[in-house]
Design an enzyme around this catalytic site. Structure first.
Site, PDB file in Angstrom:
ATOM      1  N   ASP A  55      71.529  38.168 -12.019  1.00 36.87           N
ATOM      2  CA  ASP A  55      70.334  37.155 -12.574  1.00 36.87           C
ATOM      3  C   ASP A  55      68.836  37.022 -11.557  1.00 36.87           C
ATOM      4  O   ASP A  55      69.100  37.228 -10.708  1.00 36.87           O
ATOM      5  CB  ASP A  55      70.273  35.345 -12.552  1.00 36.87           C
ATOM      6  CG  ASP A  55      71.601  35.037 -10.805  1.00 36.87           C
ATOM      7  OD1 ASP A  55      71.688  36.049  -9.999  1.00 36.87           O
ATOM      8  OD2 ASP A  55      72.072  34.046 -10.945  1.00 36.87           O
TER       9      ASP A  55
ATOM     10  N   ASP B 204      77.842  23.537  -7.862  1.00 34.48           N
ATOM     11  CA  ASP B 204      78.329  22.665  -9.470  1.00 34.48           C
ATOM     12  C   ASP B 204      79.240  23.744  -9.917  1.00 34.48           C
ATOM     13  O   ASP B 204      79.557  22.756 -11.135  1.00 34.48           O
ATOM     14  CB  ASP B 204      77.149  21.849  -9.990  1.00 34.48           C
ATOM     15  CG  ASP B 204      76.278  23.103 -10.681  1.00 34.48           C
ATOM     16  OD1 ASP B 204      77.012  24.590 -10.369  1.00 34.48           O
ATOM     17  OD2 ASP B 204      75.642  22.859 -11.679  1.00 34.48           O
TER      18      ASP B 204
ATOM     19  N   HIS C 235      78.732  27.010 -10.942  1.00 33.37           N
ATOM     20  CA  HIS C 235      78.407  27.747 -11.445  1.00 33.37           C
ATOM     21  C   HIS C 235      78.398  28.799 -11.126  1.00 33.37           C
ATOM     22  O   HIS C 235      78.264  28.858  -9.737  1.00 33.37           O
ATOM     23  CB  HIS C 235      77.017  27.669 -11.911  1.00 33.37           C
ATOM     24  CG  HIS C 235      75.744  27.946 -10.814  1.00 33.37           C
ATOM     25  ND1 HIS C 235      74.789  26.517  -9.878  1.00 33.37           N
ATOM     26  CD2 HIS C 235      74.902  28.629  -9.922  1.00 33.37           C
ATOM     27  CE1 HIS C 235      74.027  26.941  -9.064  1.00 33.37           C
ATOM     28  NE2 HIS C 235      74.384  28.587  -9.460  1.00 33.37           N
TER      29      HIS C 235
ATOM     30  N   GLU D  32      75.085  26.526 -15.604  1.00 33.63           N
ATOM     31  CA  GLU D  32      74.653  25.968 -14.963  1.00 33.63           C
ATOM     32  C   GLU D  32      76.477  24.822 -15.651  1.00 33.63           C
ATOM     33  O   GLU D  32      76.578  25.420 -17.188  1.00 33.63           O
ATOM     34  CB  GLU D  32      73.798  25.460 -15.570  1.00 33.63           C
ATOM     35  CG  GLU D  32      72.435  26.242 -14.514  1.00 33.63           C
ATOM     36  CD  GLU D  32      72.779  25.007 -12.360  1.00 33.63           C
ATOM     37  OE1 GLU D  32      73.442  24.938 -12.613  1.00 33.63           O
ATOM     38  OE2 GLU D  32      71.565  25.552 -12.352  1.00 33.63           O
TER      39      GLU D  32
HETATM   40  C1  GLP Z   1      72.264  31.174  -6.810  1.00 34.15           C
HETATM   41  C2  GLP Z   1      72.786  32.194  -7.548  1.00 34.15           C
HETATM   42  C3  GLP Z   1      73.881  32.339  -7.856  1.00 34.15           C
HETATM   43  C4  GLP Z   1      74.768  31.917  -6.174  1.00 34.15           C
HETATM   44  C5  GLP Z   1      74.407  30.297  -5.900  1.00 34.15           C
HETATM   45  C6  GLP Z   1      75.534  29.830  -4.364  1.00 34.15           C
HETATM   46  O1  GLP Z   1      72.307  29.359  -7.778  1.00 34.15           O
HETATM   47  N1  GLP Z   1      72.450  32.275  -9.405  1.00 34.15           N
HETATM   48  O2  GLP Z   1      74.498  33.483  -7.692  1.00 34.15           O
HETATM   49  O3  GLP Z   1      76.165  32.368  -6.619  1.00 34.15           O
HETATM   50  O4  GLP Z   1      73.547  30.564  -5.870  1.00 34.15           O
HETATM   51  O5  GLP Z   1      74.266  30.315  -3.393  1.00 34.15           O
HETATM   52  P1  GLP Z   1      74.708  29.890  -1.877  1.00 34.15           P
HETATM   53  O6  GLP Z   1      75.721  31.430  -1.822  1.00 34.15           O
HETATM   54  O7  GLP Z   1      73.797  30.411  -1.349  1.00 34.15           O
HETATM   55  O8  GLP Z   1      75.056  28.975  -1.859  1.00 34.15           O
END
Ligand code: GLP
Length: 264
Positions: A67, A138, A140, A145
């Protein structure tokens, strides 16, 4: 689904890196789906170490990132493009032509076509062999989402307020976090031959619990991995706190290791 629980973040990252190395040694032209966020940073650091100290070769690897924020240029310090270059690519011998990250600056009118082309590129590369995933609080994956169709493809997705708040820690102000993203769909992720999901820290315990042991639902898009044939979940102790069948996962992970030794 194999659930591997390690005592802390460093240990989890090391084991996940060994897992990636194993796949790469078996298939030097591995196609890897990559995630951003703080969780895979330890894994990436360990892969860099393996490249520098052990000569782990990435020259034939192809990557597709999950993404990108819409509206951020690739040199914006909070863009996922910048993140990947700083935290992984600049330290590996990966061919820049083989790196694919959604372009956050595509004009709105061209986005639909751009997303179709991103999917085409994955197919042309032979599909993703190994998809690395993190998980949002959440539940995702990517930026899929709650409520995202479990069959969704690469497209524009509006972030939830919770995700915007969570990701604000990387920006100087919450209102600087873009509202939109381009993200691979849940259906896109599910087409990978293998999935490795990583989660660390107590703040992820609830999401991990519902994703692994709850029902499969579009309200927790990570739960879809329950339907995938080859999934390994790497957790630290804190992220595993709400799992009810933890004893079994530890027993099964140990048994699996023994079995691998018998085969080799
Ligand atoms: C973002 C990214 C996800 C990632 C999530 C959690 O939303 N798009 O791919 O898994 O954050 O991030 P973190 O690893 O910093 O908790």
């Amino acid at each position: 689904m194999l659930v591997v629980i390690k005592k802390d973040y460093d240990e989890m990252s090391r084991v996940a890196a060994m897992f990636v190395r194993d796949r790469l040694l078996r298939k030097p032209d591995l196609v890897i789906g990559l995630a951003t966020g703080s969780t895979p940073l330890g894994l990436y650091q360990e892969l860099i170490r393996m490249h520098k100290e052990e000569g782990l070769d990435f020259s034939r690897v192809t990557t597709f990132n999950l993404d990108e924020y819409l509206g951020l240029k690739s040199d914006h310090p909070q863009s996922y493009n910048f993140f990947m270059r700083e935290n992984l690519f600049k330290n590996l011998n990966i061919d820049p032509h083989n790196i694919h990250i959604p372009d956050g600056m595509v004009k709105p009118a061209e986005l639909d076509e751009y997303c179709v082309r991103y999917e085409d590129a994955i197919r042309e590369a032979g599909g993703i062999d190994l998809q690395i995933l993190g998980i949002g609080r959440d539940g995702h994956i990517g930026f899929n989402e709650p409520g995202s169709s479990l069959g969704s493809r690469t497209r524009v997705k509006t972030l939830t307020q919770e995700t915007i708040r969570d990701n604000a820690r990387f920006f100087s102000r919450a209102d600087e976090v873009p509202c939109y993203s381009i993200t691979m769909g849940v259906g896109t992720v599910m087409e990978a031959l293998e999935i490795a999901l990583l989660a660390a820290g107590e703040t992820k315990a609830r999401a991990v619990g519902v994703a692994i042991e709850g029902g499969v639902t579009a309200q927790v898009t990570a739960s879809v991995i329950q339907l995938h044939r080859r999934v390994t979940v790497f957790l630290d102790e804190d992220a595993s706190l709400m799992l009810k069948r933890k004893d079994y996962y530890n027993f099964a992970a140990g048994a699996e290791e023994d079995f691998e030794k018998l085969k080799s």
